[in-house]
Design a protein around this motif. Structure first.
Motif, PDB file in Angstrom:
ATOM      1  N   GLY A   1       0.687  -1.392   0.175  1.00  0.00           N
ATOM      2  CA  GLY A   1       0.039   0.126   0.074  1.00  0.00           C
ATOM      3  C   GLY A   1       0.663   1.272  -0.181  1.00  0.00           C
ATOM      4  N   MET A   2       0.454   2.627   0.555  1.00  0.00           N
ATOM      5  CA  MET A   2       0.857   3.724   0.651  1.00  0.00           C
ATOM      6  C   MET A   2       0.758   4.832   1.969  1.00  0.00           C
ATOM      7  N   HIS A   3      -0.146   3.685   3.300  1.00  0.00           N
ATOM      8  CA  HIS A   3       0.496   4.413   3.982  1.00  0.00           C
ATOM      9  C   HIS A   3       1.287   3.420   4.880  1.00  0.00           C
ATOM     10  N   LEU A   4       1.122   3.862   6.739  1.00  0.00           N
ATOM     11  CA  LEU A   4       1.878   3.542   7.593  1.00  0.00           C
ATOM     12  C   LEU A   4       1.149   4.044   8.533  1.00  0.00           C
ATOM     13  N   VAL A   5       1.143   3.251   9.568  1.00  0.00           N
ATOM     14  CA  VAL A   5       0.600   2.777  11.119  1.00  0.00           C
ATOM     15  C   VAL A   5       1.290   2.989  12.135  1.00  0.00           C
ATOM     16  N   LEU A   6       1.302   4.638  12.641  1.00  0.00           N
ATOM     17  CA  LEU A   6       2.394   4.771  13.702  1.00  0.00           C
ATOM     18  C   LEU A   6       1.778   4.613  14.928  1.00  0.00           C
ATOM     19  N   ARG A   7       1.638   3.417  15.991  1.00  0.00           N
ATOM     20  CA  ARG A   7       0.971   3.146  16.600  1.00  0.00           C
ATOM     21  C   ARG A   7       1.457   4.245  18.294  1.00  0.00           C
ATOM     22  N   LEU A   8       0.952   4.590  18.769  1.00  0.00           N
ATOM     23  CA  LEU A   8       0.867   5.777  20.049  1.00  0.00           C
ATOM     24  C   LEU A   8       0.643   5.024  21.002  1.00  0.00           C
ATOM     25  N   ALA A   9       0.922   5.187  21.932  1.00  0.00           N
ATOM     26  CA  ALA A   9       0.172   5.569  23.892  1.00  0.00           C
ATOM     27  C   ALA A   9      -0.655   5.208  23.767  1.00  0.00           C
ATOM     28  N   ASP A  10      -1.956   4.296  25.006  1.00  0.00           N
ATOM     29  CA  ASP A  10      -3.215   4.982  24.952  1.00  0.00           C
ATOM     30  C   ASP A  10      -3.483   6.159  25.831  1.00  0.00           C
ATOM     31  N   GLU A  11      -2.122   7.248  26.406  1.00  0.00           N
ATOM     32  CA  GLU A  11      -2.739   8.229  27.177  1.00  0.00           C
ATOM     33  C   GLU A  11      -2.720   9.429  25.626  1.00  0.00           C
ATOM     34  N   ILE A  12      -1.920   9.322  24.601  1.00  0.00           N
ATOM     35  CA  ILE A  12      -1.442  10.088  23.746  1.00  0.00           C
ATOM     36  C   ILE A  12      -3.361  10.468  22.884  1.00  0.00           C
ATOM     37  N   ASP A  13      -3.352  11.465  22.985  1.00  0.00           N
ATOM     38  CA  ASP A  13      -4.751  11.884  21.984  1.00  0.00           C
ATOM     39  C   ASP A  13      -3.907  12.213  20.303  1.00  0.00           C
ATOM     40  N   ASP A  14      -4.443  11.619  19.608  1.00  0.00           N
ATOM     41  CA  ASP A  14      -4.405  11.445  18.138  1.00  0.00           C
ATOM     42  C   ASP A  14      -5.431  12.260  17.769  1.00  0.00           C
ATOM     43  N   ALA A  15      -6.536  12.874  18.031  1.00  0.00           N
ATOM     44  CA  ALA A  15      -6.607  13.609  17.706  1.00  0.00           C
ATOM     45  C   ALA A  15      -6.411  14.547  17.804  1.00  0.00           C
ATOM     46  N   ALA A  16      -6.121  15.050  19.009  1.00  0.00           N
ATOM     47  CA  ALA A  16      -5.333  16.317  19.263  1.00  0.00           C
ATOM     48  C   ALA A  16      -3.819  16.394  17.930  1.00  0.00           C
ATOM     49  N   LEU A  17      -3.501  15.266  18.668  1.00  0.00           N
ATOM     50  CA  LEU A  17      -2.144  15.421  17.893  1.00  0.00           C
ATOM     51  C   LEU A  17      -2.003  15.515  16.479  1.00  0.00           C
ATOM     52  N   ALA A  18      -3.000  14.832  15.481  1.00  0.00           N
ATOM     53  CA  ALA A  18      -3.359  15.178  13.938  1.00  0.00           C
ATOM     54  C   ALA A  18      -4.252  16.475  13.330  1.00  0.00           C
ATOM     55  N   ALA A  19      -4.714  17.257  14.801  1.00  0.00           N
ATOM     56  CA  ALA A  19      -4.683  18.683  14.448  1.00  0.00           C
ATOM     57  C   ALA A  19      -3.635  19.766  14.094  1.00  0.00           C
ATOM     58  N   ARG A  20      -3.348  19.461  15.363  1.00  0.00           N
ATOM     59  CA  ARG A  20      -1.686  20.530  15.573  1.00  0.00           C
ATOM     60  C   ARG A  20      -0.869  19.739  14.266  1.00  0.00           C
ATOM     61  N   LEU A  21      -1.260  18.638  13.931  1.00  0.00           N
ATOM     62  CA  LEU A  21      -0.134  18.744  12.601  1.00  0.00           C
ATOM     63  C   LEU A  21      -1.053  19.331  10.720  1.00  0.00           C
ATOM     64  N   TRP A  22      -2.048  19.061  11.005  1.00  0.00           N
ATOM     65  CA  TRP A  22      -2.661  19.850   9.871  1.00  0.00           C
ATOM     66  C   TRP A  22      -2.606  21.665  10.289  1.00  0.00           C
ATOM     67  N   GLN A  23      -2.390  21.768  11.053  1.00  0.00           N
ATOM     68  CA  GLN A  23      -2.187  23.213  11.253  1.00  0.00           C
ATOM     69  C   GLN A  23      -0.975  23.718  10.618  1.00  0.00           C
ATOM     70  N   ALA A  24      -0.018  22.756  10.794  1.00  0.00           N
ATOM     71  CA  ALA A  24       1.492  22.918  10.577  1.00  0.00           C
ATOM     72  C   ALA A  24       2.387  22.439   9.174  1.00  0.00           C
ATOM     73  N   GLY A  25       0.818  22.102   7.990  1.00  0.00           N
ATOM     74  CA  GLY A  25       0.723  21.598   7.253  1.00  0.00           C
ATOM     75  C   GLY A  25       0.973  20.679   6.234  1.00  0.00           C
ATOM     76  N   TYR A  26       0.543  19.460   7.084  1.00  0.00           N
ATOM     77  CA  TYR A  26       0.298  17.781   7.056  1.00  0.00           C
ATOM     78  C   TYR A  26      -0.640  17.793   7.496  1.00  0.00           C
ATOM     79  N   ALA A  27      -1.462  15.551   6.566  1.00  0.00           N
ATOM     80  CA  ALA A  27      -2.664  16.270   7.040  1.00  0.00           C
ATOM     81  C   ALA A  27      -2.891  14.196   6.905  1.00  0.00           C
ATOM     82  N   PRO A  28      -2.450  13.709   8.134  1.00  0.00           N
ATOM     83  CA  PRO A  28      -2.044  12.184   8.376  1.00  0.00           C
ATOM     84  C   PRO A  28      -3.364  12.362   9.335  1.00  0.00           C
ATOM     85  N   ALA A  29      -3.702  11.489   9.576  1.00  0.00           N
ATOM     86  CA  ALA A  29      -5.288  10.790  10.244  1.00  0.00           C
ATOM     87  C   ALA A  29      -4.834   9.738  11.214  1.00  0.00           C
TER      88      ALA A  29
END
Length: 487
Positions: A417-445
């Motif tokens: 395929g064309m994607h990798l999944v970076l697994r993070l610890a359960d305490e990480i808010d991945d939605a908040a992290l993705a939103a911050r990355l979007w603000q920085a010019g990236y679009a991971p989910a």
């Protein structure tokens, strides 16, 4: 609107200043670095048309080959796009690279302003978005030849409605391709051409289920499958996914027996799990016993990098209760809006009258062109080229993440395929992290967005198909900075 061009002063400064042999970098390397720096600093905005190679070689007093080789390298790294009109700055080169050079301590508003100062980006254009192919590497010349062959062959007959099931030329070419590359058992008469895989999903729900029936979806899994089932008023049942793919237990078969089962066995989306042969055969047998239909989504099975290609589940047994679906959004380009489904022979015959009522054979020129594109071998050559490119880009992303986050970083889905999944610890808010990355010019989910239940998996779904090596490295560094500072 015409592409932006730098003013004469900046052109003189950025491009026409002499290159000097200094015993270090070659002239080609100096020119590459000069262009990169100008792009990253925003001095050459996205879309800027660059001078012709012959003229620039004269201005710089170097050989034309030096300029051509520099342009080729910049195109390969994703900084430039070249076509018959010349070379211009890539619309996806600036955001990630600029984001990498902006301190994570700077206010978000400042970073966003810098990223969008010269070009307004849609989410689809942004680096690290999953599911977007390398659009700058699309073989326009070969595609143009295929279109011209169709247009030169009495196009008037193609302007009316066609066969609702699709152009027979495309269905025949596709049947041969799927048989040879994916192990699909089918004849052209079993194939239905659709407007993307999502329409194929919707047709499966409409034609094979009734409101109130149970539909199984993978958890985590593709949100479009759930949406199609909900639109058909099905009762959606998430089914857990493990390292071997969809993992239903006996109680589900007993208490929530499905009418439809959606799965992506070759490369589960988004985790990348490959369904084992034993589990595939068990699922086929259970579905047969419960008179259920399996929708097999082979969304990126053409791109496998480890070992031999994994064949489709549809081809494992004769008469399998499987509707095999796919599209050309990832193998060619999303705007083509052509997908397909392969129906079991008996089902194809019984559904033909309903399909003739629901569909109106359109996109005939594109379908005929795609048939010619496949028959000429251009499609196979393009897939081979993209496999090499995506394998290399995945390696770049994997290495960049390991250098930034540590060698033991958990990465899923790397065999295809064309994607990798970076697994993070359960305490990480991945939605908040993705939103911050979007603000920085990236679009991971955020991985949690694909999950049902109260304890979702945490992580980032990182696309590398339409993201250059420079952007992948910069994106990994940006992820590291945000995690280190907890967003």
């Amino acid at each position: 609107m015409d592409p932006p061009v730098p003013d004469k002063g900046s052109t003189s400064t950025l491009l026409a200043a002499p290159l000097v042999l200094n015993g270090g970098d070659t002239l080609q390397q100096q020119l590459c670095q000069r262009i990169k720096r100008a792009i990253l600093a925003g001095q050459l905005p996205a879309g800027t048309r660059l001078p012709a190679t012959r003229q620039l070689a004269q201005d710089l007093q170097v050989s034309r080959n030096t300029v051509i080789n520099a342009w080729t390298q910049l195109q390969a790294e994703g900084y430039l796009i070249s076509d018959r009109q010349g070379s211009r700055v890539s619309p996806i080169a600036l955001p990630a690279s600029a984001a990498a050079d902006v301190s994570s301590e700077a206010p978000v508003a400042d970073r966003v302003a810098l990223l969008h100062s010269s070009h307004r980006y849609s989410r689809e254009e942004m680096p690290l978005r999953a599911g977007v192919p390398a659009l700058t590497h699309f073989p326009f010349a070969a595609w143009r030849r295929a279109l011209n062959r169709v247009l030169n062959d009495t196009p008037q007959r193609l302007l009316g409605y066609g066969d609702p099931l699709g152009e027979m030329a495309l269905r025949a070419a596709l049947a041969q391709h799927l048989s040879l590359t994916r192990g699909v058992r089918c004849q052209p008469q079993q194939i239905v051409i659709t407007e993307g895989a999502q329409q194929a999903l919707s047709l499966c729900v409409t034609l094979l289920s009734n409101p109130g029936d149970v539909g199984w979806v993978e958890d985590p899994g593709y949100r479009g499958a759930k949406a199609a089932m909900l639109a058909g008023n099905l009762r959606v049942q998430p089914v857990a996914v493990d390292a071997q793919g969809l993992a239903p237990d006996a109680r589900l078969w007993q208490h929530a027996a499905p009418r439809l089962i959606y799965c992506s066995p070759t490369h589960q989306y988004p985790t990348g799990a490959v369904m084992s042969a034993a589990r595939r055969l068990a699922l086929l047998a259970k579905a047969q016993a419960h008179q259920a239909w399996i929708i097999e989504d082979d969304y990126d099975g053409d791109f496998r990098y480890v070992g031999e290609p994994i064949g489709a589940m549809q081809g494992m047994t004769p008469g399998a209760p499987v509707i095999y679906i796919g599209s050309f959004s990832k193998t060619l380009f999303p705007a083509l809006r052509l997908g397909f489904m392969v129906l079991p022979a008996t089902l194809a015959a019984s559904l033909r009258p309903a399909l003739h009522e629901l569909l109106r054979g359109g996109n005939r020129l594109e379908q005929q062109a795609l048939a010619a594109f496949i028959a000429s071998g251009d499609f196979t050559r393009h897939l081979s080229k993209m496999r090499r490119l995506y394998r290399q880009r995945q390696q770049t992303l994997r290495q960049a993440l390991q250098e930034t986050l540590g060698a033991q970083v958990a990465l899923l889905g790397g065999e295809c395929g064309m994607h990798l999944v970076l697994r993070l610890a359960d305490e990480i808010d991945d939605a908040a992290l993705a939103a911050r990355l979007w603000q920085a010019g990236y679009a991971p989910a955020a991985l949690s967005g694909y999950c049902a239940g109260d304890a979702p998996l945490r992580g980032l779904v990182l696309g590398y198909g339409n993201t250059s090596n420079a952007q992948l490295q910069a994106g990994a560094r940006q992820i590291g900075r945000l995690l280190a500072g907890r967003y």
